[in-house]
Each structure stands twice: as C-alpha cells, then as structure tokens.
Motif scaffolding. Structure first.
Motif, PDB file in Angstrom:
ATOM      1  N   LYS A  14       0.843  -1.186   0.000  1.00  0.00           N
ATOM      2  CA  LYS A  14       0.000   0.000   0.000  1.00  0.00           C
ATOM      3  C   LYS A  14       0.876   1.232   0.000  1.00  0.00           C
ATOM      4  CE  LYS A  14      -3.542   2.748   0.364  1.00  0.00           C
ATOM      5  NZ  LYS A  14      -4.456   2.966  -0.786  1.00  0.00           N
ATOM      6  N   LYS A  15       0.733   2.035  -1.054  1.00  0.00           N
ATOM      7  CA  LYS A  15       1.472   3.300  -1.159  1.00  0.00           C
ATOM      8  C   LYS A  15       0.463   4.433  -1.221  1.00  0.00           C
ATOM      9  CE  LYS A  15       5.274   3.658  -3.556  1.00  0.00           C
ATOM     10  NZ  LYS A  15       6.266   3.763  -4.663  1.00  0.00           N
ATOM     11  N   PHE A  16       0.684   5.452  -0.409  1.00  0.00           N
ATOM     12  CA  PHE A  16      -0.210   6.607  -0.383  1.00  0.00           C
ATOM     13  C   PHE A  16       0.200   7.622  -1.446  1.00  0.00           C
ATOM     14  CE2 PHE A  16      -0.548   4.996   4.044  1.00  0.00           C
ATOM     15  CZ  PHE A  16      -1.906   4.706   4.016  1.00  0.00           C
ATOM     16  N   ASP A  17      -0.675   8.597  -1.680  1.00  0.00           N
ATOM     17  CA  ASP A  17      -0.412   9.606  -2.701  1.00  0.00           C
ATOM     18  C   ASP A  17       0.865  10.395  -2.405  1.00  0.00           C
ATOM     19  OD1 ASP A  17      -2.700   8.830  -3.988  1.00  0.00           O
ATOM     20  OD2 ASP A  17      -3.954  10.431  -3.157  1.00  0.00           O
ATOM     21  N   SER A  18       1.225  10.479  -1.126  1.00  0.00           N
ATOM     22  CA  SER A  18       2.449  11.190  -0.741  1.00  0.00           C
ATOM     23  C   SER A  18       3.711  10.468  -1.176  1.00  0.00           C
ATOM     24  CB  SER A  18       2.484  11.368   0.782  1.00  0.00           C
ATOM     25  OG  SER A  18       2.555  10.105   1.420  1.00  0.00           O
ATOM     26  N   GLY A  19       3.541   9.221  -1.581  1.00  0.00           N
ATOM     27  CA  GLY A  19       4.693   8.413  -1.953  1.00  0.00           C
ATOM     28  C   GLY A  19       5.145   7.467  -0.864  1.00  0.00           C
ATOM     29  N   GLN A  20       4.624   7.650   0.352  1.00  0.00           N
ATOM     30  CA  GLN A  20       4.990   6.772   1.459  1.00  0.00           C
ATOM     31  C   GLN A  20       4.404   5.380   1.237  1.00  0.00           C
ATOM     32  OE1 GLN A  20       3.056   7.687   5.105  1.00  0.00           O
ATOM     33  NE2 GLN A  20       4.021   6.034   6.251  1.00  0.00           N
ATOM     34  N   GLU A  21       5.229   4.360   1.375  1.00  0.00           N
ATOM     35  CA  GLU A  21       4.755   2.985   1.272  1.00  0.00           C
ATOM     36  C   GLU A  21       4.486   2.464   2.679  1.00  0.00           C
ATOM     37  OE1 GLU A  21       5.450  -0.410  -1.849  1.00  0.00           O
ATOM     38  OE2 GLU A  21       7.216  -0.244  -0.567  1.00  0.00           O
ATOM     39  N   THR A  48      -3.024   0.540   8.771  1.00  0.00           N
ATOM     40  CA  THR A  48      -3.228   0.366   7.327  1.00  0.00           C
ATOM     41  C   THR A  48      -3.642  -1.060   7.013  1.00  0.00           C
ATOM     42  OG1 THR A  48      -1.604   2.083   6.828  1.00  0.00           O
ATOM     43  CG2 THR A  48      -2.148   0.548   5.055  1.00  0.00           C
ATOM     44  N   ASP A  57      -9.560   0.946   2.700  1.00  0.00           N
ATOM     45  CA  ASP A  57      -8.533   1.289   1.719  1.00  0.00           C
ATOM     46  C   ASP A  57      -8.362   0.118   0.764  1.00  0.00           C
ATOM     47  OD1 ASP A  57      -7.857   3.843   2.620  1.00  0.00           O
ATOM     48  OD2 ASP A  57      -6.389   3.070   4.060  1.00  0.00           O
ATOM     49  N   SER A  60      -2.422  -1.138  -3.131  1.00  0.00           N
ATOM     50  CA  SER A  60      -1.805  -0.610  -4.348  1.00  0.00           C
ATOM     51  C   SER A  60      -1.351  -1.752  -5.254  1.00  0.00           C
ATOM     52  CB  SER A  60      -0.606   0.278  -3.990  1.00  0.00           C
ATOM     53  OG  SER A  60      -1.001   1.329  -3.135  1.00  0.00           O
TER      54      SER A  60
END
Length: 225
Positions: A14-21, A48, A57, A60
């Motif tokens: 799972k990767k968020f829009d901020s780029g953090q995985e 998460t 959620d 990804s």
C-alpha cells in the motif's frame, strides 16, 4: 485451524499519494477461531493493514481476499454487505452520549432494518458477552472508561461478525482494564471468528494465546506461529 482462511493477504503493498509505502509485500492468512496480534511501533503499518481488511482502503499491489473474493474489487453494493460481517473496535468507543447503552449497541442492527424482537435479543446477548447485562438503560457518562470500551466491543459484535478487528483497543486504558478487553477479544474467537488486534503493547500481547505478526516500516519482520 480451518484449512481455508477467512482473510488472505497475497503480496499486498500500500502506497499513499504522498509516496509513502505503508505496507510492502505482505502475505498473511487469518483463520477462523484464531487471534492474530499485529505489533510494531507507531507508523509501522498496523492500522493500514486493518483498513485493508475492512475495505476502507484498497491495496496498491496484491490482493486482499475474503473467502476467496478480492475485497478491492467489490462493487458499491457488495462492499457494505461484506462489512456487515466485519466488526471493528477502535481505541475510543465513540458512544453517542444522549443514547442509552442499549440504543448505542442496537444502532448497527437498526441500520440493517432488523426486527425489534431480534434487536433486543442480539443486544442483550452482546451485553452479556462483555459482562454488562443489566446496564442497558444507563447512559455512557454513567459508566467507567473500561465499561464504555466494553460497550463499544458489544456494538462491534452485535451483528455476530465472522471477522473482528481491533485497532489499539486498550490505548486509553490502564493495565487492569486492558487485560479485561484482551480477554474478551480472545473469548470472541471461540465463536469461530477470526480476530485481528493491532497493539503496541508487547507485554500485553504475549500474555495471551495467539499468533503475533510484527511490522517494521510496512514489512513483516517476525511471524510467530
């Protein structure tokens, strides 16, 4: 354990829009009648993981499977039906202050349109399971913090979910009350449910029977079978 898991994570990231995985390549199974404790520091990915199981959620990459079905591919009609089988316990019970304990616990069933006779039976059964029988006419302010959290647990199991997830359910409680909540969560697994508990309290986790998965920066670093 059953041969077929209730929930399977297959190479989930799972990767968020901020780029953090938040999660990376997680493959795990959660079986009926078993308790799994997910441990790790703040930000390790515990919440998460629970959100993916609940369907709040989407992964990804990889798949989150419930009885073999990909949760991420459920449509707008199927997802609410799936969630009726998933109970959620939060760090704060978020009770409605102007409603009685009975009304707070009954709310999920009333939303489902259950008949009143069935609602009363289910609510009383859930309150009995968390040792609050006879308190249904009280209001939240009349209960201790530990009792309020037990009401939150009763509300989460009143639908008799086959999956129960708890996110830091004892974060606001003292050690004695924390043990009470962990004991009740463990007891609920005896109904055949898969119980998944996220907690940072290693000592508390290891005082109870169950499997432990430890996360660090979104990866599984230990898996204690």
């Amino acid at each position: 354990m059953s041969q077929n898991p209730l929930i399977s994570l297959v190479r989930v990231s799972k990767k968020f829009d901020s780029g953090q995985e938040a999660l990376s390549e997680i493959t795990e199974e959660f079986h009926e009648g078993a308790v799994t404790y997910v441990t790790g520091h703040s930000g390790a990915g515990k919440t998460t993981l629970l959100r993916l199981i609940f369907g709040a959620d989407k992964a990804s990459r990889g798949k989150v499977l419930a009885a073999g079905r990909d949760i991420g591919k459920l449509d707008v009609a199927e997802l609410p039906r799936y969630r009726r089988n998933v109970g959620v316990v939060f760090q704060s019970p978020n009770l409605i202050s102007r409603r009685t304990i009975f009304e707070n616990v009954a709310l999920p069933l009333l939303i489902d349109g259950e008949k009143l006779r069935q609602v009363e039976k289910r609510v009383r059964g859930a309150l009995s399971r968390v040792h609050l029988a006879g308190r249904e006419n009280l209001f939240p302010y009349q209960l201790s913090s530990g009792e309020q959290q037990r009401v939150g647990l009763a509300r989460s199991i009143v639908r008799r979910p086959i999956i129960l997830i708890a996110d830091e359910p004892t974060g606001n409680l003292d050690p004695g009350l924390s043990r009470t909540i962990f004991g009740l969560l463990s007891e609920y697994s005896a109904t055949g449910a898969a119980v998944v508990v996220a907690s940072h309290d290693i000592n508390l986790v290891r005082a109870y029977k169950g499997r432990e998965i430890s996360l660090d920066q979104g990866r599984v670093v230990t898996n204690d079978e």
